[in-house]
Design a protein around this motif. Structure first.
Motif, PDB file in Angstrom:
ATOM      1  N   THR A 121      23.064   6.777  48.137  1.00 51.84           N
ATOM      2  CA  THR A 121      23.369   7.936  47.291  1.00 51.84           C
ATOM      3  C   THR A 121      23.061   7.643  45.830  1.00 51.84           C
ATOM      4  O   THR A 121      22.562   8.502  45.091  1.00 51.84           O
ATOM      5  N   ALA A 122      23.337   6.408  45.419  1.00 51.75           N
ATOM      6  CA  ALA A 122      23.070   6.004  44.036  1.00 51.75           C
ATOM      7  C   ALA A 122      21.589   5.755  43.783  1.00 51.75           C
ATOM      8  O   ALA A 122      21.164   5.635  42.634  1.00 51.75           O
ATOM      9  N   GLY A 123      20.797   5.651  44.862  1.00 53.15           N
ATOM     10  CA  GLY A 123      19.370   5.372  44.718  1.00 53.15           C
ATOM     11  C   GLY A 123      19.078   3.926  44.403  1.00 53.15           C
ATOM     12  O   GLY A 123      18.064   3.616  43.767  1.00 53.15           O
ATOM     13  N   ILE A 124      19.963   3.042  44.836  1.00 51.48           N
ATOM     14  CA  ILE A 124      19.858   1.616  44.534  1.00 51.48           C
ATOM     15  C   ILE A 124      19.812   0.820  45.831  1.00 51.48           C
ATOM     16  O   ILE A 124      20.459   1.182  46.816  1.00 51.48           O
ATOM     17  N   SER A 125      19.062  -0.276  45.840  1.00 50.42           N
ATOM     18  CA  SER A 125      18.985  -1.163  46.996  1.00 50.42           C
ATOM     19  C   SER A 125      19.432  -2.566  46.590  1.00 50.42           C
ATOM     20  O   SER A 125      19.216  -3.001  45.453  1.00 50.42           O
ATOM     21  N   ARG A 126      20.036  -3.277  47.530  1.00 52.57           N
ATOM     22  CA  ARG A 126      20.393  -4.675  47.281  1.00 52.57           C
ATOM     23  C   ARG A 126      19.158  -5.507  46.952  1.00 52.57           C
ATOM     24  O   ARG A 126      19.242  -6.488  46.215  1.00 52.57           O
ATOM     25  N   GLY A 332      19.886   2.073  37.044  1.00 55.44           N
ATOM     26  CA  GLY A 332      18.549   2.199  37.609  1.00 55.44           C
ATOM     27  C   GLY A 332      17.456   1.803  36.637  1.00 55.44           C
ATOM     28  O   GLY A 332      17.709   1.403  35.495  1.00 55.44           O
ATOM     29  N   PRO A 333      16.205   1.903  37.057  1.00 56.44           N
ATOM     30  CA  PRO A 333      15.074   1.393  36.272  1.00 56.44           C
ATOM     31  C   PRO A 333      14.914   2.042  34.908  1.00 56.44           C
ATOM     32  O   PRO A 333      14.496   1.379  33.953  1.00 56.44           O
ATOM     33  N   GLU A 334      15.237   3.335  34.782  1.00 59.86           N
ATOM     34  CA  GLU A 334      15.079   3.990  33.479  1.00 59.86           C
ATOM     35  C   GLU A 334      16.045   3.403  32.450  1.00 59.86           C
ATOM     36  O   GLU A 334      15.659   3.091  31.318  1.00 59.86           O
ATOM     37  N   ALA A 335      17.316   3.244  32.848  1.00 57.92           N
ATOM     38  CA  ALA A 335      18.295   2.646  31.939  1.00 57.92           C
ATOM     39  C   ALA A 335      18.022   1.161  31.741  1.00 57.92           C
ATOM     40  O   ALA A 335      18.240   0.617  30.648  1.00 57.92           O
ATOM     41  N   GLU A 341      14.732  -3.193  26.095  1.00 54.53           N
ATOM     42  CA  GLU A 341      14.252  -2.977  24.736  1.00 54.53           C
ATOM     43  C   GLU A 341      15.346  -3.221  23.700  1.00 54.53           C
ATOM     44  O   GLU A 341      15.064  -3.517  22.534  1.00 54.53           O
ATOM     45  N   GLN A 342      16.603  -3.120  24.129  1.00 47.21           N
ATOM     46  CA  GLN A 342      17.725  -3.367  23.230  1.00 47.21           C
ATOM     47  C   GLN A 342      18.093  -4.852  23.128  1.00 47.21           C
ATOM     48  O   GLN A 342      18.987  -5.213  22.366  1.00 47.21           O
ATOM     49  N   GLY A 343      17.405  -5.688  23.893  1.00 46.00           N
ATOM     50  CA  GLY A 343      17.676  -7.122  23.839  1.00 46.00           C
ATOM     51  C   GLY A 343      18.537  -7.633  24.968  1.00 46.00           C
ATOM     52  O   GLY A 343      18.904  -8.817  24.979  1.00 46.00           O
ATOM     53  N   GLY A 344      18.889  -6.774  25.930  1.00 53.95           N
ATOM     54  CA  GLY A 344      19.647  -7.219  27.097  1.00 53.95           C
ATOM     55  C   GLY A 344      18.697  -7.637  28.207  1.00 53.95           C
ATOM     56  O   GLY A 344      17.568  -7.151  28.293  1.00 53.95           O
ATOM     57  N   TYR A 345      19.167  -8.543  29.062  1.00 55.57           N
ATOM     58  CA  TYR A 345      18.332  -9.016  30.164  1.00 55.57           C
ATOM     59  C   TYR A 345      18.702  -8.232  31.421  1.00 55.57           C
ATOM     60  O   TYR A 345      19.789  -8.407  31.973  1.00 55.57           O
ATOM     61  N   PRO A 346      17.834  -7.351  31.891  1.00 55.17           N
ATOM     62  CA  PRO A 346      18.185  -6.440  32.981  1.00 55.17           C
ATOM     63  C   PRO A 346      18.542  -7.175  34.271  1.00 55.17           C
ATOM     64  O   PRO A 346      18.002  -8.243  34.571  1.00 55.17           O
ATOM     65  N   ALA A 347      19.430  -6.573  35.045  1.00 57.44           N
ATOM     66  CA  ALA A 347      19.835  -7.169  36.312  1.00 57.44           C
ATOM     67  C   ALA A 347      18.784  -6.971  37.395  1.00 57.44           C
ATOM     68  O   ALA A 347      18.619  -7.818  38.268  1.00 57.44           O
ATOM     69  N   GLN A 348      18.066  -5.841  37.359  1.00 57.91           N
ATOM     70  CA  GLN A 348      17.096  -5.556  38.407  1.00 57.91           C
ATOM     71  C   GLN A 348      15.815  -6.364  38.194  1.00 57.91           C
ATOM     72  O   GLN A 348      15.282  -6.434  37.090  1.00 57.91           O
ATOM     73  N   LEU A 349      15.347  -6.954  39.275  1.00 52.54           N
ATOM     74  CA  LEU A 349      14.203  -7.859  39.195  1.00 52.54           C
ATOM     75  C   LEU A 349      12.968  -7.199  38.604  1.00 52.54           C
ATOM     76  O   LEU A 349      12.269  -7.796  37.771  1.00 52.54           O
ATOM     77  N   ASP A 350      12.673  -5.977  39.015  1.00 52.90           N
ATOM     78  CA  ASP A 350      11.448  -5.322  38.570  1.00 52.90           C
ATOM     79  C   ASP A 350      11.474  -4.949  37.092  1.00 52.90           C
ATOM     80  O   ASP A 350      10.425  -4.614  36.523  1.00 52.90           O
ATOM     81  N   SER A 351      12.648  -5.001  36.464  1.00 53.74           N
ATOM     82  CA  SER A 351      12.763  -4.625  35.054  1.00 53.74           C
ATOM     83  C   SER A 351      12.787  -5.822  34.122  1.00 53.74           C
ATOM     84  O   SER A 351      12.707  -5.654  32.904  1.00 53.74           O
TER      85      SER A 351
END
Length: 421
Positions: A121-126, A332-335, A341-351
């Protein structure tokens, strides 16, 4: 400097830095026009942090569309969990609520476990995450949230002070002995302290963990602050102030920004801090040239922990489906692109490559190497249900150690006796 992303607010977005006051059960409510408002509670202690969240929310709002309105409510980090406790007691927690992974075990009752159907529902995969990143949102075999970032701890250094002292710059192969030798030489040659000790949780724990190869919670999930090997490593850390003289004593438990202030003001050549501050400490426009490496290794080799924070769905949320859509949009990928870009290291691998793409040319190679080394083999941090209380009590004990009023052994024994089951 990094590019700043400008995001247009294409949909109605409600923003309130009013503390953690949920609106309706679980922070979800319907309006007369058929739209649903989902409250998102998050910590933010300054204008910059608030603006970053607003930019993330604007993108998330575009993802969920006009049928759902996201309402952001914030509180400073120091107040966030106090107010969360109060909301838990009243049974009225915002539908989407932030949680720090290191404190999750004490708040699992506040969140609904996320099932595979919930993730759909959230559009997210493990598969969007590596196991270490996702583990910070797991407890007792359940997934309670989705991380928006993943982090570990780095050793940050002032390259100008190293050059002044004639000491070679730190590397990702550095050992604890290399660190100590450099701290001594810099202190002797420059008159500036080689290192700033900390009273903050992993800012101070990281070196003792690396030196001993142990966490303060053992593999059985028990508080283990009095393990002799850990005590020895932690005592050495305290002696950086009391015996070696390469660090100044933190004067009081209220000095929560002591170490970054010392570092940024040129009063210490090195500090330990999280990867979330990597761009801050290495900004080419700083007054000094900054760099980063992984935590120095102990006798058993490199040792680090995976940290992070995320968002969960409150157990009291009345519109779980809408909340899940907001959760997916915020993580998700957009956020994730905005976070990078704000200097945070994203949790999702593709980002995650977006983070490195956003770095200035002057620091890109250094930070890319540090992140690669720092996350290689990092293990999930272990906590107990009482860990938040332990972390809260640590600063007072540490100040007593640094000022010579007590020994590290006695300070750790005090924490162990107060909080171990």
């Amino acid at each position: 400097m990094q590019k700043k992303r400008t995001v247009a607010l294409g949909a109605m977005v409600a923003i309130g830095a009013l503390g953690l006051t949920a609106c309706g059960a679980g922070g979800g409510s319907d309006s007369a026009d058929g739209t649903t408002t989902i409250t998102w509670n998050m910590w933010a202690g300054d204008t910059e942090s608030q603006e970053k969240l607003e930019a993330q929310m604007a993108v998330a709002q575009e993802v969920v569309g006009d049928d759902i309105t996201i309402e952001l409510q914030t509180a400073p980090w120091a107040d966030f969990f106090t107010k969360l406790n109060a909301n838990m007691a009243s049974g009225d927690i915002a539908c989407v609520t932030a949680i720090n992974g290191q404190r999750l075990t004490g708040y699992t009752d506040a969140f609904a476990p996320l099932t595979d159907d919930d993730l759909k529902t959230a559009g997210i995969s493990r598969d969007d995450y590596n196991p270490g990143a996702l583990s910070v949102m797991e407890a007792d075999g359940n997934l309670y949230g989705l991380p928006y970032d993943t982090a570990t701890m780095f050793l940050f250094y002032n390259a100008d002070l190293f050059e002044q002292a004639g000491v070679e710059l730190p590397t990702n192969e550095w050992t604890v002995d290399d660190f100590e030798a450099a701290a001594k030489t810099i202190t002797e040659k420059t008159g500036v302290k080689g290192f700033a000790v900390s009273i903050d949780e992993f800012q101070w724990l990281s070196l003792p963990m690396a030196a001993s190869g142990l966490q303060p919670v053992n593999e059985d999930g028990e508080l283990d602050l009095t393990n002799p090997d850990f005590v020895e490593a932690a005592s050495w850390y305290g002696e950086l102030v009391t015996d070696l003289g390469v660090s100044n004593a933190v004067p009081s438990a209220s000095e929560t920004t002591w170490d970054p202030t010392q570092f940024e003001n040129g009063q210490a050549a090195m500090i330990i801090d999280g990867t979330w501050n990597a761009t801050r400490y290495t900004d080419p426009e700083n007054a000094f040239t900054g760099g980063a490496v992984r935590i120095p290794s102990g006798d058993d080799g490199p040792y680090g922990v995976a940290l992070g924070s995320g968002y969960g769905i409150s157990a009291s949320c009345e519109d779980k489906e809408a909340a899940l859509k907001v959760l997916g949009a915020l993580t998700g990928p957009e956020a994730q692109a905005v976070i990078a870009e704000q200097g945070g290291y994203p949790a999702q691998l593709d980002s995650q490559d977006l983070y490195f793409d956003s770095l200035p040319a002057e620091t890109k190679d250094n930070l890319t190497a540090a992140f690669t080394a720092g996350f290689d083999g990092s293990t999930a941090q272990r906590v107990t249900e009482e860990w938040t209380q332990v972390a809260t009590a640590m600063p007072t004990e540490l100040v007593s150690v640094y000022t010579g009023q007590t020994s590290m052994e006695d300070a750790l024994a005090s924490l162990q006796s107060r909080f171990a089951k």
